[in-house]
Motif scaffolding. Structure first.
Motif, PDB file in Angstrom:
ATOM      1  N   ARG A  64      43.996  56.005  42.786  1.00 15.97           N
ATOM      2  CA  ARG A  64      44.032  56.387  44.203  1.00 15.97           C
ATOM      3  C   ARG A  64      43.912  55.157  45.095  1.00 15.97           C
ATOM      4  O   ARG A  64      44.624  55.034  46.095  1.00 15.97           O
ATOM      5  CB  ARG A  64      42.921  57.390  44.507  1.00 15.97           C
ATOM      6  N   LEU A  65      43.011  54.239  44.737  1.00 14.69           N
ATOM      7  CA  LEU A  65      42.848  52.999  45.496  1.00 14.69           C
ATOM      8  C   LEU A  65      44.159  52.223  45.548  1.00 14.69           C
ATOM      9  O   LEU A  65      44.621  51.828  46.619  1.00 14.69           O
ATOM     10  CB  LEU A  65      41.752  52.131  44.864  1.00 14.69           C
ATOM     11  N   LEU A  66      44.772  52.013  44.388  1.00 13.40           N
ATOM     12  CA  LEU A  66      46.017  51.257  44.340  1.00 13.40           C
ATOM     13  C   LEU A  66      47.132  51.990  45.079  1.00 13.40           C
ATOM     14  O   LEU A  66      47.997  51.349  45.697  1.00 13.40           O
ATOM     15  CB  LEU A  66      46.413  50.960  42.896  1.00 13.40           C
ATOM     16  N   GLY A  67      47.110  53.308  45.055  1.00 11.55           N
ATOM     17  CA  GLY A  67      48.091  54.082  45.806  1.00 11.55           C
ATOM     18  C   GLY A  67      47.984  53.832  47.308  1.00 11.55           C
ATOM     19  O   GLY A  67      48.993  53.719  48.005  1.00 11.55           O
ATOM     20  N   ILE A  68      46.779  53.731  47.801  1.00 11.51           N
ATOM     21  CA  ILE A  68      46.562  53.439  49.223  1.00 11.51           C
ATOM     22  C   ILE A  68      47.006  52.011  49.527  1.00 11.51           C
ATOM     23  O   ILE A  68      47.686  51.749  50.521  1.00 11.51           O
ATOM     24  CB  ILE A  68      45.084  53.633  49.606  1.00 11.51           C
ATOM     25  N   LEU A  69      46.631  51.079  48.655  1.00  9.99           N
ATOM     26  CA  LEU A  69      46.930  49.662  48.885  1.00  9.99           C
ATOM     27  C   LEU A  69      48.404  49.327  48.695  1.00  9.99           C
ATOM     28  O   LEU A  69      48.854  48.259  49.105  1.00  9.99           O
ATOM     29  CB  LEU A  69      46.068  48.782  47.976  1.00  9.99           C
ATOM     30  N   GLN A 123      39.456  43.287  55.120  1.00  7.78           N
ATOM     31  CA  GLN A 123      40.484  44.225  54.706  1.00  7.78           C
ATOM     32  C   GLN A 123      40.733  43.963  53.227  1.00  7.78           C
ATOM     33  O   GLN A 123      40.349  42.917  52.699  1.00  7.78           O
ATOM     34  CB  GLN A 123      41.760  44.010  55.517  1.00  7.78           C
ATOM     35  N   VAL A 124      41.358  44.919  52.582  1.00  9.39           N
ATOM     36  CA  VAL A 124      41.634  44.789  51.157  1.00  9.39           C
ATOM     37  C   VAL A 124      43.147  44.757  50.974  1.00  9.39           C
ATOM     38  O   VAL A 124      43.867  45.584  51.540  1.00  9.39           O
ATOM     39  CB  VAL A 124      41.010  45.956  50.356  1.00  9.39           C
ATOM     40  N   ARG A 125      43.573  43.788  50.179  1.00  9.29           N
ATOM     41  CA  ARG A 125      45.007  43.613  49.930  1.00  9.29           C
ATOM     42  C   ARG A 125      45.243  43.573  48.430  1.00  9.29           C
ATOM     43  O   ARG A 125      44.462  43.000  47.680  1.00  9.29           O
ATOM     44  CB  ARG A 125      45.475  42.309  50.571  1.00  9.29           C
ATOM     45  N   VAL A 126      46.348  44.173  48.011  1.00 11.50           N
ATOM     46  CA  VAL A 126      46.728  44.161  46.604  1.00 11.50           C
ATOM     47  C   VAL A 126      47.294  42.772  46.259  1.00 11.50           C
ATOM     48  O   VAL A 126      47.951  42.139  47.088  1.00 11.50           O
ATOM     49  CB  VAL A 126      47.726  45.300  46.296  1.00 11.50           C
ATOM     50  N   THR A 127      46.989  42.294  45.068  1.00 12.91           N
ATOM     51  CA  THR A 127      47.514  41.017  44.592  1.00 12.91           C
ATOM     52  C   THR A 127      48.845  41.243  43.868  1.00 12.91           C
ATOM     53  O   THR A 127      49.267  42.388  43.661  1.00 12.91           O
ATOM     54  CB  THR A 127      46.534  40.356  43.605  1.00 12.91           C
ATOM     55  N   ASP A 128      49.481  40.159  43.453  1.00 12.66           N
ATOM     56  CA  ASP A 128      50.723  40.285  42.680  1.00 12.66           C
ATOM     57  C   ASP A 128      50.480  41.064  41.388  1.00 12.66           C
ATOM     58  O   ASP A 128      51.295  41.902  40.995  1.00 12.66           O
ATOM     59  CB  ASP A 128      51.315  38.909  42.367  1.00 12.66           C
ATOM     60  N   ALA A 129      49.355  40.791  40.730  1.00 11.31           N
ATOM     61  CA  ALA A 129      49.029  41.516  39.492  1.00 11.31           C
ATOM     62  C   ALA A 129      48.800  42.996  39.792  1.00 11.31           C
ATOM     63  O   ALA A 129      49.223  43.875  39.032  1.00 11.31           O
ATOM     64  CB  ALA A 129      47.794  40.919  38.823  1.00 11.31           C
ATOM     65  N   GLY A 130      48.145  43.284  40.901  1.00 12.93           N
ATOM     66  CA  GLY A 130      47.937  44.672  41.308  1.00 12.93           C
ATOM     67  C   GLY A 130      49.251  45.351  41.638  1.00 12.93           C
ATOM     68  O   GLY A 130      49.475  46.511  41.284  1.00 12.93           O
ATOM     69  N   ARG A 131      50.137  44.627  42.307  1.00 16.67           N
ATOM     70  CA  ARG A 131      51.458  45.190  42.653  1.00 16.67           C
ATOM     71  C   ARG A 131      52.238  45.520  41.384  1.00 16.67           C
ATOM     72  O   ARG A 131      52.874  46.561  41.287  1.00 16.67           O
ATOM     73  CB  ARG A 131      52.231  44.178  43.507  1.00 16.67           C
ATOM     74  N   LYS A 132      52.158  44.642  40.381  1.00 15.96           N
ATOM     75  CA  LYS A 132      52.857  44.892  39.115  1.00 15.96           C
ATOM     76  C   LYS A 132      52.307  46.167  38.460  1.00 15.96           C
ATOM     77  O   LYS A 132      53.062  47.002  37.968  1.00 15.96           O
ATOM     78  CB  LYS A 132      52.695  43.694  38.184  1.00 15.96           C
ATOM     79  N   GLY A 169      41.568  41.062  39.100  1.00 10.63           N
ATOM     80  CA  GLY A 169      42.656  40.362  39.766  1.00 10.63           C
ATOM     81  C   GLY A 169      43.661  41.289  40.422  1.00 10.63           C
ATOM     82  O   GLY A 169      44.788  40.878  40.712  1.00 10.63           O
ATOM     83  N   LEU A 170      43.271  42.537  40.695  1.00 11.75           N
ATOM     84  CA  LEU A 170      44.196  43.522  41.256  1.00 11.75           C
ATOM     85  C   LEU A 170      44.198  43.543  42.781  1.00 11.75           C
ATOM     86  O   LEU A 170      45.207  43.908  43.399  1.00 11.75           O
ATOM     87  CB  LEU A 170      43.860  44.920  40.736  1.00 11.75           C
ATOM     88  N   VAL A 171      43.060  43.166  43.377  1.00 10.48           N
ATOM     89  CA  VAL A 171      42.932  43.181  44.838  1.00 10.48           C
ATOM     90  C   VAL A 171      42.177  41.937  45.288  1.00 10.48           C
ATOM     91  O   VAL A 171      41.526  41.254  44.489  1.00 10.48           O
ATOM     92  CB  VAL A 171      42.186  44.439  45.349  1.00 10.48           C
ATOM     93  N   GLU A 172      42.275  41.685  46.594  1.00 10.51           N
ATOM     94  CA  GLU A 172      41.490  40.611  47.193  1.00 10.51           C
ATOM     95  C   GLU A 172      41.031  41.055  48.571  1.00 10.51           C
ATOM     96  O   GLU A 172      41.667  41.884  49.210  1.00 10.51           O
ATOM     97  CB  GLU A 172      42.302  39.320  47.281  1.00 10.51           C
ATOM     98  N   ARG A 173      39.905  40.516  48.972  1.00 13.13           N
ATOM     99  CA  ARG A 173      39.405  40.773  50.321  1.00 13.13           C
ATOM    100  C   ARG A 173      39.959  39.675  51.224  1.00 13.13           C
ATOM    101  O   ARG A 173      39.945  38.507  50.862  1.00 13.13           O
ATOM    102  CB  ARG A 173      37.874  40.719  50.340  1.00 13.13           C
ATOM    103  N   ILE A 174      40.389  40.082  52.405  1.00 12.51           N
ATOM    104  CA  ILE A 174      40.865  39.116  53.392  1.00 12.51           C
ATOM    105  C   ILE A 174      40.116  39.379  54.694  1.00 12.51           C
ATOM    106  O   ILE A 174      39.746  40.525  54.978  1.00 12.51           O
ATOM    107  CB  ILE A 174      42.391  39.202  53.601  1.00 12.51           C
ATOM    108  N   PRO A 175      39.863  38.331  55.474  1.00  7.01           N
ATOM    109  CA  PRO A 175      39.145  38.540  56.740  1.00  7.01           C
ATOM    110  C   PRO A 175      39.911  39.492  57.658  1.00  7.01           C
ATOM    111  O   PRO A 175      41.132  39.452  57.733  1.00  7.01           O
ATOM    112  CB  PRO A 175      39.070  37.138  57.355  1.00  7.01           C
ATOM    113  N   SER A 176      39.168  40.340  58.330  1.00  7.65           N
ATOM    114  CA  SER A 176      39.767  41.278  59.271  1.00  7.65           C
ATOM    115  C   SER A 176      40.213  40.519  60.517  1.00  7.65           C
ATOM    116  O   SER A 176      39.452  39.702  61.048  1.00  7.65           O
ATOM    117  CB  SER A 176      38.752  42.352  59.666  1.00  7.65           C
TER     118      SER A 176
END
Length: 148
Positions: free
Chosen positions: A45-50, A97-106, A82-89
């Motif tokens: 569900r998390l990855l679906g949102i991201l 904010q939370v962003r999916v990484t390349d590994a997460g996107r794969k 290595g699926l997500v990373e936090r980035i400053p809002s």
């Protein structure tokens, strides 16, 4: 007996029972696909949102109906993989904010294709018109369910 033949032999269920049984079917598909990729259903569900958004931690907690400590743990575990990373809002100096990484996107692409395949197969017992009608009705139910 194949699943299609079995599903046509089912007696007509009430609306509530139908919704519950459909929920179990979808939950089972998500659980099986998740297990193949070492993901829990909440991680799916998390990855679906991201997949399409970079929400704040608070937005994620609200979307997933989790408290602050639970969402923090969920994001921490996904970040360690290595699926997500936090980035400053950009709007809140203290927030992230939370962003999916390349590994997460794969992983989203791989697991998402399998989820789509299995859900499409389940919906395959319906004609195209019935599928469109089902999607419209489910959208209405989902929309009504989000209001108190």
């Amino acid at each position: 007996m194949n699943q299609n033949a079995n599903s046509t032999a089912q007696p007509n269920l009430s609306v509530v029972d139908s919704m519950a049984q459909l929920s179990f079917l979808v939950h089972g598909i998500l659980g099986r696909v998740g297990a193949e990729h070492d993901l829990s259903i909440i991680q799916i569900r998390l990855l679906g949102i991201l997949r399409d958004h970079e929400p704040s931690m608070l937005q994620l907690a609200q979307h997933l109906s989790l408290d602050k400590s639970s969402i923090t743990g969920l994001i921490d575990r996904a970040a360690r993989r290595g699926l997500v990373e936090r980035i400053p809002s950009p709007t809140d100096r203290r927030g992230f904010q939370v962003r999916v990484t390349d590994a997460g996107r794969k992983l989203i692409d791989e697991s998402g294709e399998e989820i789509i395949r299995q859900l499409s197969a389940a919906a395959g017992v319906l004609s195209e018109d019935e599928q469109a009608q089902f999607a419209a009705l489910a959208t209405r139910i989902i929309g009504a369910g989000s209001t108190p």
